[in-house]
Design a protein around this motif. Structure first.
Motif, short mmCIF file in Angstrom:
data_model
loop_
_atom_site.label_atom_id
_atom_site.label_comp_id
_atom_site.label_asym_id
_atom_site.label_seq_id
_atom_site.Cartn_x
_atom_site.Cartn_y
_atom_site.Cartn_z
N MET A 181 -3.05 34.57 56.70
CA MET A 181 -2.37 34.59 55.55
C MET A 181 -1.23 33.59 55.49
SD MET A 181 0.00 37.82 55.40
CE MET A 181 1.28 36.90 54.30
N LYS A 182 -1.18 32.60 56.39
CA LYS A 182 -0.19 31.65 56.56
C LYS A 182 -0.24 30.63 55.35
CE LYS A 182 1.65 32.87 60.68
NZ LYS A 182 1.54 31.86 61.76
N ASN A 183 1.06 30.35 55.04
CA ASN A 183 1.03 29.28 53.57
C ASN A 183 0.51 30.07 52.44
OD1 ASN A 183 1.93 27.42 55.47
ND2 ASN A 183 -0.08 26.67 55.89
N SER A 184 0.60 31.42 52.24
CA SER A 184 0.22 31.95 51.21
C SER A 184 1.22 32.06 50.16
CB SER A 184 -0.38 33.46 51.50
OG SER A 184 -1.41 33.49 52.21
N LEU A 185 0.89 31.96 48.80
CA LEU A 185 1.87 32.11 47.79
C LEU A 185 1.23 33.25 47.20
CD1 LEU A 185 3.11 29.83 44.79
CD2 LEU A 185 2.62 32.17 44.33
N ILE A 186 2.13 34.68 47.24
CA ILE A 186 1.73 35.73 46.78
C ILE A 186 2.43 35.96 45.43
CG2 ILE A 186 1.88 38.14 47.08
CD1 ILE A 186 2.25 37.60 50.07
N VAL A 187 1.69 36.33 44.23
CA VAL A 187 2.08 36.65 42.96
C VAL A 187 2.42 38.03 42.89
CG1 VAL A 187 1.77 36.24 40.29
CG2 VAL A 187 0.66 34.39 42.14
N ALA A 188 3.54 38.36 42.35
CA ALA A 188 3.97 39.57 42.20
C ALA A 188 3.48 40.13 40.97
CB ALA A 188 5.55 39.91 42.47
N LEU A 189 2.53 41.15 40.74
CA LEU A 189 2.25 41.57 39.44
C LEU A 189 2.91 42.80 39.25
CD1 LEU A 189 -1.63 41.97 40.37
CD2 LEU A 189 -0.21 40.09 39.09
N ASP A 190 4.17 42.38 38.85
CA ASP A 190 5.29 43.57 38.42
C ASP A 190 4.94 43.88 36.83
OD1 ASP A 190 6.53 43.50 40.81
OD2 ASP A 190 7.50 41.61 40.24
N PHE A 191 4.00 44.48 36.69
CA PHE A 191 3.60 45.02 35.25
C PHE A 191 3.39 46.53 35.32
CE2 PHE A 191 1.67 40.82 35.48
CZ PHE A 191 2.23 40.09 34.69
N ALA A 192 3.39 47.19 34.12
CA ALA A 192 3.26 48.56 33.95
C ALA A 192 2.07 49.03 33.82
CB ALA A 192 4.40 49.07 33.06
N SER A 193 1.05 48.30 33.72
CA SER A 193 -0.18 48.73 33.27
C SER A 193 -1.37 47.81 33.53
CB SER A 193 -0.42 48.83 31.70
OG SER A 193 -0.41 47.95 31.09
N LYS A 209 2.83 24.64 39.90
CA LYS A 209 4.15 23.75 40.36
C LYS A 209 4.82 24.57 41.33
CE LYS A 209 8.33 22.38 38.03
NZ LYS A 209 9.40 22.41 36.59
N PHE A 210 4.66 25.84 41.46
CA PHE A 210 5.32 26.38 42.82
C PHE A 210 4.37 26.18 44.16
CE2 PHE A 210 7.83 29.23 40.14
CZ PHE A 210 8.88 29.70 40.88
N MET A 211 2.75 26.31 43.72
CA MET A 211 1.98 25.75 44.79
C MET A 211 2.34 24.13 45.22
SD MET A 211 0.21 28.05 45.92
CE MET A 211 -1.17 27.26 46.78
N GLU A 212 2.73 23.38 44.35
CA GLU A 212 2.76 21.98 44.76
C GLU A 212 4.27 22.01 45.50
OE1 GLU A 212 3.73 17.79 42.48
OE2 GLU A 212 3.02 19.49 41.35
N GLU A 213 5.21 22.57 45.08
CA GLU A 213 6.26 22.54 46.14
C GLU A 213 6.25 23.21 47.18
OE1 GLU A 213 11.32 23.45 45.71
OE2 GLU A 213 10.23 23.04 43.73
N TRP A 214 5.55 24.41 47.19
CA TRP A 214 5.44 25.19 48.46
C TRP A 214 4.45 24.36 49.36
CZ3 TRP A 214 6.60 28.42 52.00
CH2 TRP A 214 5.64 29.11 52.72
N GLY A 215 3.81 23.64 48.81
CA GLY A 215 2.88 22.73 49.84
C GLY A 215 1.64 23.71 50.33
N GLY A 216 1.44 24.88 49.69
CA GLY A 216 0.28 25.56 50.20
C GLY A 216 -1.10 24.89 49.61
N ILE A 217 -2.01 25.54 49.88
CA ILE A 217 -3.53 25.27 49.46
C ILE A 217 -4.00 25.94 48.28
CG2 ILE A 217 -5.95 24.49 50.14
CD1 ILE A 217 -4.66 24.73 53.08
N LEU A 218 -4.30 25.38 47.24
CA LEU A 218 -4.62 26.11 45.94
C LEU A 218 -6.09 26.61 46.26
CD1 LEU A 218 -4.10 23.55 42.95
CD2 LEU A 218 -2.83 25.72 43.69
N LYS A 219 -6.21 28.19 45.86
CA LYS A 219 -7.48 28.74 46.24
C LYS A 219 -8.33 28.72 45.27
CE LYS A 219 -4.88 31.77 49.30
NZ LYS A 219 -4.40 33.02 49.78
#
Length: 238
Positions: free
Chosen positions: A1-13, A228-238
């Motif tokens: 999981m190195k270089n991962s961008l984790i998207v927080a699903l902060d939703f209620a449903s 945009k976050f992935m570009e600045e983070w420098g991770g690899i798009l999945k």
């Protein structure tokens, strides 16, 4: 999981989650399911995300007596998630029992979920920690102490802010994971976070994975924001 961008699903449903994910159809994401969503939707939420081949950080921050946490981890191991966590403040015995629970219940032939410990929340300032938790060390010292306890307990890494990540890497090694919330672009509202950083700062600090929530999920164009976050983070798009 190195270089991962984790998207927080902060939703209620579940409905809100899949409305958000629809534009990402075909992309394999690493997503975080926290207490709000899991307590509303339960394990079915995990199963449906796995059916779409997403990686999952189940962010429940367990903190209880060692036996309870160990037993709870057995249940979480059977869900097939990729990453789970506990509070390091629960102590070494609790963390060790959590790891034992995961190892005991991970199905044969499957990889055990990574286990990390929360050090100090990124919404906590040093003043709050000292006044409300009665910890008189510096915030950096507290984070480093909890990280050391986590490694001694056999855990895979910690949740910390990007500002402590380089110190943890220097002292505990590059294989010890640092997962950092509080990630914002320079123009973003800090909201309830205090110890924040940009994706570029996190990358330069050697962070293993970043967690981004509302800056993506509440964006006018979530897919564009994600890229945009992935570009600045420098991770690899999945």
């Amino acid at each position: 999981m190195k270089n991962s961008l984790i998207v927080a699903l902060d939703f209620a449903s579940k409905k809100e989650v899949f409305e958000f994910l629809t534009p990402f159809e075909g992309e394999k994401l690493f997503v975080k399911v926290g207490m709000e969503l899991f307590y509303q939707e339960g394990p079915s939420m995990i199963h449906e995300l796995k059916e779409k081949d997403h990686e999952i950080f189940l962010d429940l921050k367990l903190h209880d007596i060692p036996n309870t946490v160990g037993s709870a981890m057995k249940g979480l191991a059977r869900l097939g998630v990729d990453l789970v966590n506990v509070h390091a403040a629960g102590g070494k015995e609790m963390m060790m029992r959590a790891l034992e629970g995961l190892e005991a219940a991970t199905p044969a032939g499957k990889e055990r979920p990574k286990l990390i410990a929360v050090t100090q929340l990124t919404s906590t300032s040093e003043q709050q920690m000292q006044q409300e938790q009665l910890i008189q060390a510096s915030l950096e010292q507290s984070v480093m102490h909890y990280a050391s306890l986590a490694k001694e307990s056999g855990l895979d890494g910690v949740v910390c802010s990007s500002h402590e990540a380089s110190l943890i890497r220097q002292n505990l090694g590059t294989d010890f994971l640092t997962v950092t919330p509080g990630i914002r672009l320079g123009s973003d509202d800090l909201q309830d976070q205090k110890r924040v950083a940009t994706p570029r700062f996190a990358r330069e600090a050697g962070v293993s994975a970043i967690v981004v929530g509302r800056s993506i999920t509440k964006a006018a164009d979530p897919v564009k924001s994600y890229h945009k976050f992935m570009e600045e983070w420098g991770g690899i798009l999945k």
